[in-house]
Every structure is written in C-alpha cells, then in structure tokens.
Design a protein around this motif. Sequence first.
Motif, short mmCIF file in Angstrom:
data_model
loop_
_atom_site.label_atom_id
_atom_site.label_comp_id
_atom_site.label_asym_id
_atom_site.label_seq_id
_atom_site.Cartn_x
_atom_site.Cartn_y
_atom_site.Cartn_z
N LEU A 149 11.21 23.11 -15.78
CA LEU A 149 10.38 24.16 -15.20
C LEU A 149 9.91 25.20 -16.21
CD1 LEU A 149 12.37 24.69 -11.89
CD2 LEU A 149 10.24 23.40 -12.20
N LEU A 150 10.71 25.47 -17.22
CA LEU A 150 10.33 26.45 -18.22
C LEU A 150 9.94 25.82 -19.55
CD1 LEU A 150 12.94 29.33 -17.71
CD2 LEU A 150 10.60 29.17 -16.85
N GLY A 151 10.24 24.54 -19.71
CA GLY A 151 9.91 23.88 -20.97
C GLY A 151 10.84 24.25 -22.11
N LEU A 152 11.98 24.85 -21.78
CA LEU A 152 12.93 25.25 -22.82
C LEU A 152 13.86 24.09 -23.14
CD1 LEU A 152 13.81 28.83 -21.58
CD2 LEU A 152 12.42 28.22 -23.56
N ARG A 153 13.86 23.69 -24.38
CA ARG A 153 14.72 22.60 -24.83
C ARG A 153 16.05 23.17 -25.33
NH1 ARG A 153 9.73 21.74 -28.10
NH2 ARG A 153 11.03 23.08 -29.34
N ARG A 154 16.98 22.27 -25.60
CA ARG A 154 18.29 22.70 -26.11
C ARG A 154 18.17 23.57 -27.34
NH1 ARG A 154 21.30 17.33 -25.54
NH2 ARG A 154 21.61 17.54 -23.32
N GLU A 155 17.30 23.18 -28.25
CA GLU A 155 17.15 23.96 -29.48
C GLU A 155 16.54 25.33 -29.22
OE1 GLU A 155 13.98 20.64 -29.53
OE2 GLU A 155 16.10 20.77 -29.11
N ASP A 156 15.76 25.47 -28.14
CA ASP A 156 15.17 26.77 -27.79
C ASP A 156 16.22 27.76 -27.30
OD1 ASP A 156 12.58 25.79 -28.33
OD2 ASP A 156 12.37 25.05 -26.28
N VAL A 157 17.29 27.23 -26.71
CA VAL A 157 18.31 28.11 -26.13
C VAL A 157 19.61 28.11 -26.92
CG1 VAL A 157 17.34 27.97 -23.81
CG2 VAL A 157 19.10 26.34 -24.50
N ARG A 158 19.61 27.43 -28.06
CA ARG A 158 20.81 27.41 -28.91
C ARG A 158 21.15 28.86 -29.30
NH1 ARG A 158 19.64 23.37 -32.28
NH2 ARG A 158 20.72 21.94 -30.89
N GLY A 159 22.39 29.22 -29.12
CA GLY A 159 22.84 30.58 -29.44
C GLY A 159 22.73 31.54 -28.27
N PHE A 160 22.08 31.12 -27.18
CA PHE A 160 21.98 31.94 -25.99
C PHE A 160 23.06 31.52 -25.00
CE2 PHE A 160 17.67 32.25 -27.60
CZ PHE A 160 17.31 33.55 -27.30
N MET A 161 23.56 32.47 -24.24
CA MET A 161 24.49 32.16 -23.17
C MET A 161 23.87 32.62 -21.86
SD MET A 161 28.56 32.97 -22.76
CE MET A 161 28.42 34.73 -22.75
N SER A 162 23.96 31.77 -20.85
CA SER A 162 23.43 32.11 -19.54
C SER A 162 24.04 33.42 -19.04
CB SER A 162 23.73 30.98 -18.57
OG SER A 162 23.21 31.26 -17.30
N ALA A 163 23.33 34.12 -18.19
CA ALA A 163 23.78 35.36 -17.56
C ALA A 163 24.02 36.47 -18.57
CB ALA A 163 25.00 35.12 -16.68
N THR A 164 23.19 36.50 -19.62
CA THR A 164 23.23 37.58 -20.60
C THR A 164 21.85 38.19 -20.71
OG1 THR A 164 22.69 36.13 -22.46
CG2 THR A 164 25.05 36.44 -21.95
N GLU A 165 21.77 39.40 -21.26
CA GLU A 165 20.47 40.06 -21.39
C GLU A 165 19.51 39.29 -22.28
OE1 GLU A 165 20.94 44.28 -22.10
OE2 GLU A 165 22.07 44.51 -20.21
N PRO A 166 19.94 38.76 -23.43
CA PRO A 166 18.98 37.99 -24.24
C PRO A 166 18.44 36.76 -23.50
CG PRO A 166 20.86 38.61 -25.58
CD PRO A 166 21.20 38.96 -24.16
N PHE A 167 19.29 36.10 -22.71
CA PHE A 167 18.83 34.92 -21.98
C PHE A 167 17.86 35.30 -20.86
CE2 PHE A 167 19.17 31.38 -18.98
CZ PHE A 167 18.82 30.34 -19.83
N ALA A 168 18.15 36.37 -20.13
CA ALA A 168 17.24 36.82 -19.07
C ALA A 168 15.89 37.22 -19.66
CB ALA A 168 17.86 37.98 -18.30
N LEU A 169 15.91 37.87 -20.83
CA LEU A 169 14.65 38.23 -21.49
C LEU A 169 13.88 36.99 -21.93
CD1 LEU A 169 15.81 41.33 -23.52
CD2 LEU A 169 13.97 41.30 -21.82
N LEU A 170 14.60 35.98 -22.41
CA LEU A 170 13.94 34.72 -22.78
C LEU A 170 13.28 34.09 -21.56
CD1 LEU A 170 13.36 32.44 -24.86
CD2 LEU A 170 15.57 31.44 -24.15
N MET A 171 13.96 34.09 -20.43
CA MET A 171 13.37 33.55 -19.21
C MET A 171 12.12 34.33 -18.81
SD MET A 171 16.81 32.87 -16.93
CE MET A 171 15.93 32.29 -15.49
N ALA A 172 12.20 35.66 -18.84
CA ALA A 172 11.07 36.49 -18.44
C ALA A 172 9.88 36.29 -19.37
CB ALA A 172 11.49 37.97 -18.44
#
Length: 166
Positions: free
Chosen positions: A64-87
């Motif tokens: 749905l977002l087109g985010l691959r594993r490498e796009d989210v490497r280093g991010f953890m779900s339910a954190t401010e950086p991850f929510a900002l990435l989603m937004a």
Amino acid sequence: MRMEQLFAAGVRVGERLKARRETVAVAESAAGGLISAALLAVPGASAFYLGGAVVYTPRARHRLLGLRREDVRGFMSATEPFALLMAETIRKQHSVTWGIGETGAAGPNGNPYGHAAGHDVVAVSGPVQLARTIAMGSSDRQANMLAFALAALELLGEQLDREEQK
C-alpha cells in the motif's frame, strides 16, 4: 469518547481543509481506518480527502505504501520516525498538502516491538512535520482506536492553526 466526538473532529478539520483548498491522505494502522472514516463523513470530502490506507502489516506497508525492507531498515514500528515516514510517504504518493501517519498498539496486548497496549504515535507531514507519542495506559482496544484517531485529527488541526497564525 464516542464516535460522535471523532466525527465532530473530522468535520472541524475537513471544513478547514476545504476552506483552505488543501488536501490530505492518511496512512493509519492501529486506528483501523477511523481517521479516514471521520474525514470521509464530512459532506464534500472529495474536495480535500484524496486517499488512504490501513497499513496493518509489513506486507501492507509494502503493497500500500510501496515501502520495501530497505526503506524501513533502522525504523521501528510505533515510533515517531516511523509515523513520520508513513505520513511523508502517503503525502508524496497522493501529491497532497498534508499526510497523516499513525502507528501503535490498540490492545488488548502490546505489539511485538515492546510497546504496551495504548501506545500510539501520530504524525503529520506537510508544510511542517510533527509527530506525537500517545500513551493511553489502557488495553481497551476500541477506546484506544477512537483516541488514536482523534489524536491524529487534533494534531492536524493544531498545525492548521499554526499555519493560519503565520
């Protein structure tokens, strides 16, 4: 909190977006579509709401977002950086003024990353980027989902206030 309060917040934000000729897209997780539902309940929502996704799993994040594993490497779900990435991702995908991201653990249990039930993060991306962590301290899934959705709409409303005061 009741659904009527959530829908009232959707009307307040939606009417302001319409008046400003601004647009929004939503990537939500633990709120389960309630952010989008509150905005879409506003008559004339198509003037400001361009799309959204319930991004509940890593597979959905990719599809749905087109985010691959490498796009989210280093991010953890339910954190401010991850929510900002989603937004930011949903904002760019839909070419809108504002993107909303939301991620957390509604309950009754926490998530696999160690966040307790009632932990959530909401974020907006647009002329400004801001994230806010919420700790409800409750395992009531439905109450948490409503609170998460309301927090996301309130965060966007606060940013609209700030933009208007400039």
